[in-house]
Design an enzyme around this catalytic site. Structure first.
Site, PDB file in Angstrom:
ATOM      1  N   SER A 149      47.340  67.176 -15.385  1.00 19.96           N
ATOM      2  CA  SER A 149      48.160  68.071 -14.555  1.00 19.96           C
ATOM      3  C   SER A 149      47.810  67.871 -13.081  1.00 19.96           C
ATOM      4  O   SER A 149      47.798  66.747 -12.598  1.00 19.96           O
ATOM      5  CB  SER A 149      47.953  69.526 -15.005  1.00 19.96           C
ATOM      6  OG  SER A 149      48.824  70.401 -14.346  1.00 19.96           O
ATOM      7  N   HIS A 150      47.516  68.950 -12.356  1.00 21.27           N
ATOM      8  CA  HIS A 150      47.303  68.862 -10.909  1.00 21.27           C
ATOM      9  C   HIS A 150      45.862  68.532 -10.550  1.00 21.27           C
ATOM     10  O   HIS A 150      45.516  68.518  -9.362  1.00 21.27           O
ATOM     11  CB  HIS A 150      47.685  70.197 -10.264  1.00 21.27           C
ATOM     12  CG  HIS A 150      46.863  71.357 -10.756  1.00 21.27           C
ATOM     13  ND1 HIS A 150      47.005  71.868 -12.020  1.00 21.27           N
ATOM     14  CD2 HIS A 150      45.889  72.084 -10.160  1.00 21.27           C
ATOM     15  CE1 HIS A 150      46.158  72.874 -12.180  1.00 21.27           C
ATOM     16  NE2 HIS A 150      45.468  73.019 -11.078  1.00 21.27           N
ATOM     17  N   ASP A 309      52.366  66.014 -13.384  1.00 15.38           N
ATOM     18  CA  ASP A 309      53.186  65.799 -14.589  1.00 15.38           C
ATOM     19  C   ASP A 309      54.480  66.600 -14.528  1.00 15.38           C
ATOM     20  O   ASP A 309      55.203  66.708 -15.517  1.00 15.38           O
ATOM     21  CB  ASP A 309      52.406  66.107 -15.864  1.00 15.38           C
ATOM     22  CG  ASP A 309      52.055  67.580 -16.027  1.00 15.38           C
ATOM     23  OD1 ASP A 309      51.722  68.218 -15.014  1.00 15.38           O
ATOM     24  OD2 ASP A 309      52.100  68.092 -17.164  1.00 15.38           O
ATOM     25  N   ASP A 311      55.318  69.710 -14.386  1.00 17.85           N
ATOM     26  CA  ASP A 311      55.587  70.922 -15.156  1.00 17.85           C
ATOM     27  C   ASP A 311      55.391  72.191 -14.323  1.00 17.85           C
ATOM     28  O   ASP A 311      55.643  73.298 -14.802  1.00 17.85           O
ATOM     29  CB  ASP A 311      54.750  70.972 -16.442  1.00 17.85           C
ATOM     30  CG  ASP A 311      53.257  71.144 -16.209  1.00 17.85           C
ATOM     31  OD1 ASP A 311      52.796  70.956 -15.059  1.00 17.85           O
ATOM     32  OD2 ASP A 311      52.545  71.461 -17.183  1.00 17.85           O
ATOM     33  N   ARG A 312      54.950  72.048 -13.069  1.00 22.35           N
ATOM     34  CA  ARG A 312      54.795  73.205 -12.187  1.00 22.35           C
ATOM     35  C   ARG A 312      55.687  73.058 -10.965  1.00 22.35           C
ATOM     36  O   ARG A 312      56.086  71.955 -10.595  1.00 22.35           O
ATOM     37  CB  ARG A 312      53.341  73.366 -11.748  1.00 22.35           C
ATOM     38  CG  ARG A 312      52.383  73.561 -12.905  1.00 22.35           C
ATOM     39  CD  ARG A 312      51.001  73.910 -12.404  1.00 22.35           C
ATOM     40  NE  ARG A 312      50.036  73.913 -13.490  1.00 22.35           N
ATOM     41  CZ  ARG A 312      48.888  74.582 -13.470  1.00 22.35           C
ATOM     42  NH1 ARG A 312      48.578  75.285 -12.401  1.00 22.35           N
ATOM     43  NH2 ARG A 312      48.056  74.533 -14.479  1.00 22.35           N
ATOM     44  N   GLU A 395      51.781  82.866 -13.967  1.00 26.52           N
ATOM     45  CA  GLU A 395      51.457  83.039 -12.549  1.00 26.52           C
ATOM     46  C   GLU A 395      51.002  81.735 -11.917  1.00 26.52           C
ATOM     47  O   GLU A 395      51.013  81.599 -10.695  1.00 26.52           O
ATOM     48  CB  GLU A 395      50.392  84.134 -12.407  1.00 26.52           C
ATOM     49  CG  GLU A 395      48.954  83.683 -12.383  1.00 26.52           C
ATOM     50  CD  GLU A 395      48.490  83.044 -13.698  1.00 26.52           C
ATOM     51  OE1 GLU A 395      47.506  82.289 -13.660  1.00 26.52           O
ATOM     52  OE2 GLU A 395      49.098  83.284 -14.761  1.00 26.52           O
ATOM     53  N   SER A 396      50.628  80.758 -12.729  1.00 32.05           N
ATOM     54  CA  SER A 396      50.141  79.472 -12.220  1.00 32.05           C
ATOM     55  C   SER A 396      51.281  78.502 -11.923  1.00 32.05           C
ATOM     56  O   SER A 396      51.083  77.299 -11.920  1.00 32.05           O
ATOM     57  CB  SER A 396      49.172  78.846 -13.221  1.00 32.05           C
ATOM     58  OG  SER A 396      49.767  78.731 -14.501  1.00 32.05           O
TER      59      SER A 396
END
Length: 549
Positions: A149-150, A309, A311-312, A395-396
């Site tokens: 992810s990040h 990726d 997704d956020r 919230e993320s």
């Protein structure tokens, strides 16, 4: 805001702080994890196994063992359709992909990868799984995304999505974790693999265009005609992530007035501004990491970025800059449930226990049921799959919502459609998402929200996991009577590994970190910043008393 801001936060990384990619990849293949050391074992968190090769937490042995354990799970579960495999742009993604492919092909798994040997975002894998499985009762597909992810450039990650398209539940990941660690303890005994060159030419390996099907289907989840018709000026920053090759086809297919502000891919991520702690982190919800796009806000009606990726989401508006993820989701919920006439009248809003209560107030205003779950997107999968949730978010800065006809789009987070719906909101209303959020707060109240981390020993973290409302015994919080205190999520009755206390105008939730010796304390006030600080202080004192008791 974090307490200790690094002096270089928000600035470009000096060369001395960049990842040494050759050293990192060498460590992946050369280092051997010691399964007797807890930090070097396979450990699946809410988003799979993560770690760095430099500290022996993400090495070839881990991926070989996880991949073999996944093959065994598929056999036990009767999953014999294709396995969609995607990677992001982290330096360890490609080596881990090679290792996984050697195992999957040796085990006779039908593997689907990108036709161009490119990058594939998490939501694209979820979309591909669901699209393939639609109408099928057997031969179902599942997927893997190789991404942390990040996380910083030195990290790698490996996560599994079963045939429902969403993050795997703990019963699956725990079994994979146990089996993989047994193989680590036994010098990878039981792992089947073939050389990479044979895997690349295996009859089990299939290449498909991952970009075109996802791009063509976008008009069924976002009103692309409205965005084009209004001429909304859009800025898009993939932050050097897996979405980088998707945006130009989207712009061209739908005729958007959009600019890809950067298409750079570099495993050191040298183009990023440093996050709050001085680390490179592709966190699109961080004002420090999002410095480039925030600095360009005046050039666009709305702009957005995604993590590695994709997704956020990170939404940047001309009127307000980088939006807090809670605030954007509240505005998006209000918009979507108003303008999606194809959604069921009883479709609900899903949120995690630590998301802002402004979402509760928006759901109440809309007359929609609110479902509050533990942290982790897996709790939303079934609701999205069946159309019971119209929108689900954390919230993320992770969220997903239904197609325009009320059927499932993805059951994993999709940061790309979040950015596009921000443009749709601007197109249809003539106001950007920050302005729409401000309208909501004038009617429903403005929240003040923050998270602080307090030191906690492993023993204290275990106490917090078992803490009940009776043991906490709080009758009042920041001058208001406590309305509820609970350690299981109201939406599904599942424990969330901590405790939450609510009043009419505020709340706090405390949870132990899964990776650090800290307690995470989330708090919110609908009164003032001062009231928020009182909630935080009283929460920390109450938790400290519980630890002493």
């Amino acid at each position: 805001m974090p307490a200790n801001i690094h002096p270089l936060a928000g600035k470009a990384a000096p060369p001395s702080m960049l990842a040494n990619v050759p050293r990192l990849v060498t460590a992946y293949f050369a280092n051997r994890p010691d399964p007797a050391v807890a930090a070097q074992r396979v450990a699946f968190g809410t988003s799979g196994h993560r770690g760095s090769a430099l500290n022996n937490a993400f090495n070839e042995a881990h991926i070989l063992a996880i991949s073999q354990a996944l093959c065994a799970h598929r056999q036990r579960a009767g999953i014999d359709g294709p396995l969609f495999v995607g990677i992001d742009t982290h330096a360890l993604a490609e080596p881990a992909f090679c290792s996984a492919l050697e195992v999957f092909c040796a085990n006779g798994v039908e593997v689907m990868i990108d036709a161009r040997d490119g990058f594939t975002p998490t939501p694209v894998i979820s979309h591909a799984i669901l699209t393939y499985n639609k109408g099928r009762a057997r031969g179902l597909a599942d997927g893997v995304v190789i991404t942390p992810s990040h996380n910083p450039p030195e990290d790698g990650g490996f996560k599994y999505n079963p045939p429902n398209g969403g993050p795997a539940d703990t019963d699956i990941t725990s079994a994979i974790e146990r089996a993989a660690n047994v193989m680590l303890e036994n010098n990878l005994n039981g792992v089947k693999r073939i050389p990479y060159q044979r895997a690349k030419t295996s009859a089990n390996l299939h290449r498909r265009d991952t970009i075109a099907p996802y791009v063509a289907d976008l008009a069924n989840v976002v009103d692309m005609d409205a965005i084009r018709g209004a001429g909304v000026k859009i800025g898009i920053d993939p932050l050097g992530g897996a979405g980088v090759h998707y945006w130009q086809p989207i712009i061209e297919r739908y005729g958007l007035a959009a600019t890809l502000v950067s298409d750079a891919v570099d495993p050191t991520f040298r183009f990023m501004t440093l996050d709050w702690d001085g680390k490179i982190r592709m966190d699109c919800s961080s004002p420090f990491a999002m410095g480039r796009l925030i600095g360009m806000r005046d050039k666009f009606d709305v702009a957005f970025a995604n993590d590695t990726d994709a997704d956020r989401h990170g939404i940047v508006t001309r009127s307000g800059g980088l939006m807090n993820a809670n605030h954007f989701q509240a505005a998006a919920i209000a918009y979507l449930f108003t303008f999606r006439s194809g959604w069921r009248g009883d479709s609900a809003v899903g949120k995690s226990v630590v998301s802002s209560a402004i979402i509760d107030r928006v759901a109440s205003k809309l007359g929609r049921r609110l479902v509050e779950t533990p942290v982790g997107f897996k709790w939303f999968v079934d609701g999205l799959l069946g159309g019971d949730f119209g929108f689900a978010g954390e919230e993320s800065a992770g969220a997903a919502f239904l197609r325009r006809d009320g059927t499932v789009w993805t059951t994993d987070k999709d940061g790309m459609i979040a950015g596009l719906v921000a443009a749709e909101m601007t197109a249809r209303s003539g106001r950007d998402p920050s302005e729409l959020y401000d309208d909501l707060t004038r009617e429903l109240g403005a929240p003040f929200y923050a998270r602080v981390d307090a030191p906690a020993t492993p023993a204290q973290k275990n106490l917090l996991k078992a803490l009940s409302a009776e043991k906490l015994a709080m009758q009042e919080l920041a001058g208001e009577p406590v309305r509820a205190a609970f350690s299981t999520a109201p939406g599904n009755g599942q424990p969330f590994g901590g405790i939450k206390v609510t009043t009419d105008n505020g709340w706090f939730a405390a949870r132990p970190s899964g990776t650090e010796d800290v307690t995470k304390i989330y708090a919110e006030s609908f009164v003032s910043e001062e009231h928020l600080r009182k909630i935080q202080d009283e929460a920390q004192h109450a938790i400290a008393r519980a630890f002493r008791g």
